[in-house]
Scaffold this motif. Structure first.
Motif, short mmCIF file in Angstrom:
data_model
loop_
_atom_site.label_atom_id
_atom_site.label_comp_id
_atom_site.label_asym_id
_atom_site.label_seq_id
_atom_site.Cartn_x
_atom_site.Cartn_y
_atom_site.Cartn_z
N GLN A 1 0.90 -1.13 0.15
CA GLN A 1 0.10 0.13 0.00
C GLN A 1 0.88 1.34 0.05
OE1 GLN A 1 -2.91 -0.28 3.28
NE2 GLN A 1 -4.09 -1.96 2.31
N LEU A 2 1.76 1.19 0.93
CA LEU A 2 2.77 2.35 0.72
C LEU A 2 3.47 2.70 -0.61
CD1 LEU A 2 4.82 1.77 4.19
CD2 LEU A 2 3.28 3.86 3.74
N GLN A 3 3.60 1.64 -1.09
CA GLN A 3 4.34 1.75 -2.92
C GLN A 3 3.22 2.07 -3.56
OE1 GLN A 3 5.99 -2.01 -3.53
NE2 GLN A 3 8.10 -1.38 -3.11
N ARG A 4 2.11 1.68 -3.76
CA ARG A 4 1.01 2.19 -4.58
C ARG A 4 0.49 3.59 -4.24
NH1 ARG A 4 -1.12 -3.41 -3.82
NH2 ARG A 4 -2.54 -2.59 -2.21
N ARG A 5 0.69 4.09 -3.02
CA ARG A 5 0.29 5.30 -2.72
C ARG A 5 1.37 6.43 -3.34
NH1 ARG A 5 -0.54 6.56 3.69
NH2 ARG A 5 -2.37 5.08 3.11
N GLY A 6 2.39 6.09 -3.31
CA GLY A 6 3.41 6.95 -3.88
C GLY A 6 3.93 8.01 -2.89
#
Length: 486
Positions: free
Chosen positions: A289-294
């Motif tokens: 999720q952290l990676q997708r949030r950017g």
């Protein structure tokens, strides 16, 4: 060193006859003593006397009575007695002399050569008797030592004759089973089985050893006064020169404590692997999720990627733990067969390997027909473990080769790599649990595994009814060969 001459006591009340006989024996090399009466003969004869030449008609005591006393006295019962008589010469006299214990009977006058030959023959007989007696004593001594050793053994031991009847069961067997012991002397395995049906697998192995003459190994769980006990046993037949089984010995080892500890460990591993899944999934989903949030800077992005890489590695370990627990506690890793093409499985495994290790050279060759009933997911897992092992233990610039060939009866897969060979003493154990090579090259976090990969691969292959083996040498490299029946 020359042997001492035999000691002969010549007993005769006729002085002339006694002189002639003593002279003949003396010239033949014997040490001769003389006696003129029965009482004198009884006094002079001792344990050092080898032979008594005894006249039957003596003035005080009959030669027959002298012979009887010599043969019944503890100190002289082994002395040879040769009757020599000029008066008691009938068949009945000779028979009576021999019945009183004499070892020979000659009628005087006797030819000197015949006398000496008769004495030599009797002395040879006595020497053979002594050798047999000494050998019998030694055999009896060895038998007692063997019986003592078996009786004192800490593990249960049972001896059977060639017909399968119990000859001996040591104290450890009765201690192990207490009131449940049924190994009575003279019983056959079938008779014991009638008393304790739980002995069925044990009896089958004993009968197989009696029938084939080959060593048998097995395990059994039996009742005892302390509750159920687990035993590993070995059935060892003794085979004669003609191939017949002469005897069988079984030795057992109580493995109850070891098995209980092993089962606890495996159950704990299974529960641990299952319980780790939830927190690991939460960790992976949070990082994704952290990676997708950017919006992450370079340092945060690297840390998140490291978390995902470590989580994937932990997930592989957990899957291995769960597979290990299934294999050990559930009788093997379950295999769900379905029609498919083994070559597709091989191709996917190699492509995945090339994608995750872009710098490595992996050569693939496929021949024949790969169609059959396979558990594609499990075989991909097994092949992935073999390929990962090949990469881990070979130089980065070396070639890893994968060969797949399908024939009418089944398929053969080979995974080959060049690198430090597996030591010969480790080859028999490469598919055992918790085994890892002593020299591995860390690559992309692949090192530091649990040592279960090859064990799980072998269990998957075994679940397909196949087998896997390995050869390794400095000249030809290391090759894992998988054979799968259709």
């Amino acid at each position: 060193m020359t042997s001492k001459p035999a000691v002969i006591l010549n007993v005769n009340d006729d002085v002339a006859s006694r002189y002639v006989t003593s002279r003949v024996l003396g010239l033949a090399g014997f040490r001769v003593m003389e006696a003129g009466s029965g009482h004198e003969a009884l006094v002079l004869t001792d344990e050092h006397t080898d032979l008594v030449i005894l006249d039957v008609r003596l003035p005080d005591i009959s030669g027959l009575e002298v012979c009887r006393r010599l043969k019944t006295a503890p100190r002289t019962h082994n002395v040879l007695v040769l009757h020599l008589s000029a008066q008691a010469v009938g068949p009945g006299d000779r028979a009576q002399g021999l019945e009183h214990g004499a070892d020979g009977y000659l009628v005087a006058p006797v030819d000197p050569e015949e006398l000496v030959a008769q004495v030599h023959a009797l002395l040879r007989l006595r020497k053979a008797e002594r050798e047999v007696r000494a050998l019998s004593q030694e055999v009896e001594h060895q038998r007692r030592l063997l019986e003592l050793a078996i009786s004192s053994a800490a593990d249960p031991i049972v001896l059977y004759d060639g017909a399968g009847r119990v000859l001996f069961a040591n104290a450890a067997l009765y201690a192990a089973r207490g009131s449940h012991a049924v190994h009575g002397t003279g019983l056959t395995p079938r008779e014991m089985l009638a008393k304790d049906p739980a002995l069925t697998p044990y009896v089958q192995y004993v009968e197989a050893a009696l029938r084939t003459g080959q060593v048998q190994r097995g395990s059994i769980t039996l009742s005892s006064d302390q509750g159920p006990r687990h035993f590993d046993f070995v059935v060892s037949p003794a085979v004669g020169p003609d191939g017949r089984v002469l005897a069988v010995m079984t030795s057992s080892r109580d493995v109850t404590e070891h098995r209980s500890a092993e089962e606890f460990r495996e159950q704990f591993i299974g529960m641990l692997g299952h319980d780790l899944r939830n927190p690991l999934n939460a960790l992976s989903m949070s990082a994704q999720q952290l990676q997708r949030r950017g919006g992450l800077d370079e340092r945060q992005s690297n840390l998140t990627g490291r978390i995902l890489t470590s989580a994937e590695r932990m997930d592989r370990m957990i899957r291995q733990l769960l597979d290990f627990a299934r294999a050990r506690l559930g009788g093997g890793i379950p295999v769900m067969r379905a029609p498919g093409d083994l070559f597709d499985v091989v191709r996917r495994s190699v492509e995945e390997l090339r994608a995750s290790h872009p710098g490595r050279l992996v050569h693939l060759e496929m021949l024949g027909d790969g169609r059959g009933d396979w558990d594609a997911d499990r075989l991909e897992q097994a092949l992935g473990n073999l390929l990962a092992n090949a990469l881990k233990y070979s130089p980065t610039d070396s070639l890893v080769s994968v060969h797949a060939e399908g024939g009418p009866k089944g398929a053969v897969l080979r995974v080959h790599n060049l690198g430090v060979p597996i030591p010969p003493e480790e080859l028999p154990h490469v598919f055992s649990v918790w085994r890892r090579g002593r020299k591995s090259r860390p690559e992309d976090g692949s090192a530091g595994g649990l040592g279960l990969g090859l064990y799980i691969a072998s269990q998957i292959i075994r679940g397909h009814g196949g087998d896997v083996d390995v050869t390794s040498s400095a000249a030809s490299g290391t090759t894992f060969t998988v054979r799968l029946p259709r």
